[in-house]
Enzyme design. Structure first.
Site, short mmCIF file in Angstrom:
data_model
loop_
_atom_site.label_atom_id
_atom_site.label_comp_id
_atom_site.label_asym_id
_atom_site.label_seq_id
_atom_site.Cartn_x
_atom_site.Cartn_y
_atom_site.Cartn_z
N LYS A 78 17.46 26.69 48.23
CA LYS A 78 18.11 27.47 47.17
C LYS A 78 19.57 27.70 47.55
O LYS A 78 19.87 28.02 48.71
CB LYS A 78 17.36 28.79 46.99
CG LYS A 78 17.86 29.67 45.87
CD LYS A 78 16.98 30.92 45.77
CE LYS A 78 17.38 31.85 44.65
NZ LYS A 78 16.49 33.04 44.57
N SER A 154 14.48 33.75 40.36
CA SER A 154 15.77 33.07 40.35
C SER A 154 15.75 31.74 41.10
O SER A 154 16.68 30.94 40.98
CB SER A 154 16.83 33.99 40.99
OG SER A 154 16.50 34.28 42.34
N SER A 178 11.25 36.27 42.66
CA SER A 178 11.90 34.97 42.52
C SER A 178 11.17 33.85 43.25
O SER A 178 11.45 32.67 43.00
CB SER A 178 13.34 35.04 43.05
OG SER A 178 14.08 35.98 42.29
#
Length: 597
Positions: A78, A154, A178
């Site tokens: 990420k 996210s 997330s």
């Protein structure tokens, strides 16, 4: 192995490397070519170049697969987690910087032989659960199964990369859900480890006191493999917590807490039925449903964005939001800006309220060994989220926002598919440092819910495993057996019955002098011994010493051989204990003796 059908399961990849059928260079080249087919999913912020990947491949050329646990395993990161030499943006161009060293978790994985294939898209500054809050040139990350739907956020791109078969696993973060919501929406295992289990050194903060690194994996067993490498201690990280010496095991016959019906929220009756199916599957695996009051969890969840914790998001982005507010998306800016106003009094008041709610929530563990909830109430189209970005995003956090505030471990498991082909997830959660225990249960549940991985046709490979970390198995053969007078010495220490079995045919049993409670003595006799019934109990390692300390002479703990050839720690008797003892071997064990009386 045909390079067009590379199976990225960790055991399959390892087998291919060991046999010489594949090399890391060939696998990576294939994946980079394959990744171009999915550019319309907007899953990458930066896909690694051949030059950036060369040092990782060069190192592996001088290593052997058997020497590195993650040799040649491709993974995605990420883009709020640092990878040396690759820019970190947190999905905000004005925030871009190039780190000189890996985040601690990336360094641990690379040291184990893994190869970072690139940086993945996310909701800007990890603020969102939808995956649509990423500005151009990246744009909304699209679901791996139906691009019209949200990917979840996210950690959107990380989940999609695994689900499309571009990497074996991926790193996300999970402050409010997330690491679980994207897993649910892309038919994956999503592990939110215990807060502080994995170092966050080198992770862009969202809410620094609540941030943790999450893992997206094809199966629970593979998530455990990654977790154990990723959990390497980092002396520079003040947020990392040492693992306890003992962990409370989840029994094979376990109590599963389930919120009352009027405290469960679903978007459709179809989603509700999937959850009912998940509960039925857990019952088939040995779970006993226990209705719980879910209100303390819901109240804690509301604190995350309605309370002063949003100030942590403001602190993380303060220079940018004060000097270049236009650099943030309007929805992101509006949420984070709320963190500028809470006072110190607000912060303390919220801490007091959270402490009360945690005390209420923790009472659940007197009734249940774990809790089952949906991961989300449903799933939405990108169009619907764009039309109502705040309400629908908030709705996705109903079952996730409280987890780090209350310091629990959690794993999202695929729950099955809706009629429209989209997946949902269910969540198992338990007290801190139950990560491996939850993954072991998830490994048993997963094959009951789906038969394939992510958006692929790859068959699910979810082998069961035992979560033995931080525990010690103890063989008992007398008054400590289930239902007998001294069994409480095990259950009081959170011991759990693992199996009922027999010793090897090499033991004799004697009724020892004295009592009550009356006790047997087990003696090894390879010439005249027989197989005798015993139980194996699993104790937290930090409870084993006090248990052994209470064992009176002539009994003690040594290694006892089982019928299948295993040796486990268990009760044995010193020869001096046979003075005045009676041989009861022919009665078939301690329960046989009790029945004869």
């Amino acid at each position: 192995m045909n390079t067009t059908t590379i199976n990225l399961d960790l055991p399959s990849l390892r087998k291919a490397y060991l046999s010489g059928e594949q090399t890391p260079a060939r696998v990576i080249a294939h994946l980079l070519e394959r990744a171009r087919e999915f550019d319309h999913h907007n899953l990458w912020i930066h896909r690694a170049t051949e030059a950036e990947l060369a040092p990782y491949l060069e190192r592996l050329a001088h290593s052997r697969p058997e020497d590195l646990p993650l040799y040649g395993v491709p993974f995605a990161v990420k883009d709020n987690i640092d990878v040396a030499g690759m820019d970190t943006t947190a999905a905000c161009e004005a925030y871009r910087y190039r780190p000189e060293r890996h985040a601690a978790v990336v360094a641990a994985l690379v040291e184990a032989g893994a190869i970072p294939l690139g940086k993945t898209n996310l909701d800007q500054f990890a603020t969102g659960l939808v995956g649509t809050r990423s500005p151009e040139p990246w744009g909304a990350c699209r679901n791996s199964i139906n691009p019209d739907f949200v990917s979840g956020g996210s950690s959107s791109g990380s989940a999609v990369a695994v689900a499309l078969g571009l990497v074996s696993f991926a790193l996300g973060t999970d402050t409010a859900g997330s690491g679980r919501v994207p897993a649910a929406f892309n038919n994956l295992i999503g592990l939110k480890p215990t807060l502080g289990r994995i170092s966050v050194r080198g992770v862009v903060p969202a809410c620094q006191s609540l941030d943790c690194v999450s893992i997206f994996a094809r199966s629970a067993e593979q998530a455990r493999t990654v977790l154990q490498v990723a959990s390497a201690p980092n002396a520079e990280d003040p947020w990392q917590k040492p693992e306890p010496t003992g962990r409370r095991p989840i029994p094979h016959r376990f109590r599963v807490g389930v919120p009352a019906d009027d405290q469960l929220t679903f978007d459709t009756e179809e989603a509700r039925q999937l959850f009912r199916n998940n509960l039925a599957d857990l019952q088939a695996l040995g779970g006993e449903p226990v209705e719980i009051d879910f209100q303390p969890f819901l109240d804690a969840a509301s604190l995350l964005y309605e309370g002063p914790w949003v100030t942590e998001r403001y602190l993380a982005t303060r220079p940018l939001i004060e000097q270049q507010p236009e650099a943030l998306l309007p929805v992101t800016r509006s949420i984070i800006s709320q963190g500028a106003t809470p006072s110190a009094a607000d912060a303390f008041a919220a801490q007091y309220q959270l402490r009360k709610l945690k005390a209420l929530a923790d009472r659940i563990w007197e009734q249940a060994d774990l809790v089952l909830t949906p991961t989300t109430p449903g799933i939405y189209t990108i169009e619907a989220v764009n039309a109502d970005p705040v309400t629908l995003n908030s709705r996705l956090g109903i079952y996730t926002n409280f987890m780090n505030l209350l310091d629990y471990s959690a794993v999202s498991v695929p729950a099955g598919f809706l009629a429209n082909g989209l997946p949902l997830g269910c969540t198992l959660f338990a007290p801190a440092f139950q990560d491996e225990a939850l993954l072991a249960l998830a490994a048993r549940l997963h094959p009951h819910t789906v038969d394939r991985v992510g958006a692929l046709t790859d068959a699910l490979d979810s082998p069961p495993f035992e979560a033995t970390e931080g525990t010690i198995d103890v063989l008992v053969c007398g008054a400590h057996l289930s239902g007998l007078p001294l069994n409480h010495q095990l259950t009081d220490r959170h011991g759990t019955l693992i199996e009922t079995t027999e010793t090897a045919p090499a033991y004799r049993m004697y009724l020892l002098d004295g009592g009550p409670p009356f006790r047997p003595g087990l003696i090894r006799d390879t010439e005249a011994g027989v197989a005798l019934p015993v139980e194996i109990w699993r104790l937290p390692a930090d409870q084993f010493g006090s248990f052994v300390d209470g064992i009176p002479a002539p009994l003690g703990i040594s290694k006892v051989e089982l019928a299948d050839g295993r040796w486990v720690s268990g009760f044995i008797c010193e020869p001096i204990g046979l003075e005045g003892a009676r041989d009861i071997t022919s009665l078939g064990g301690w329960r046989g003796y009790l029945a004869s009386q």
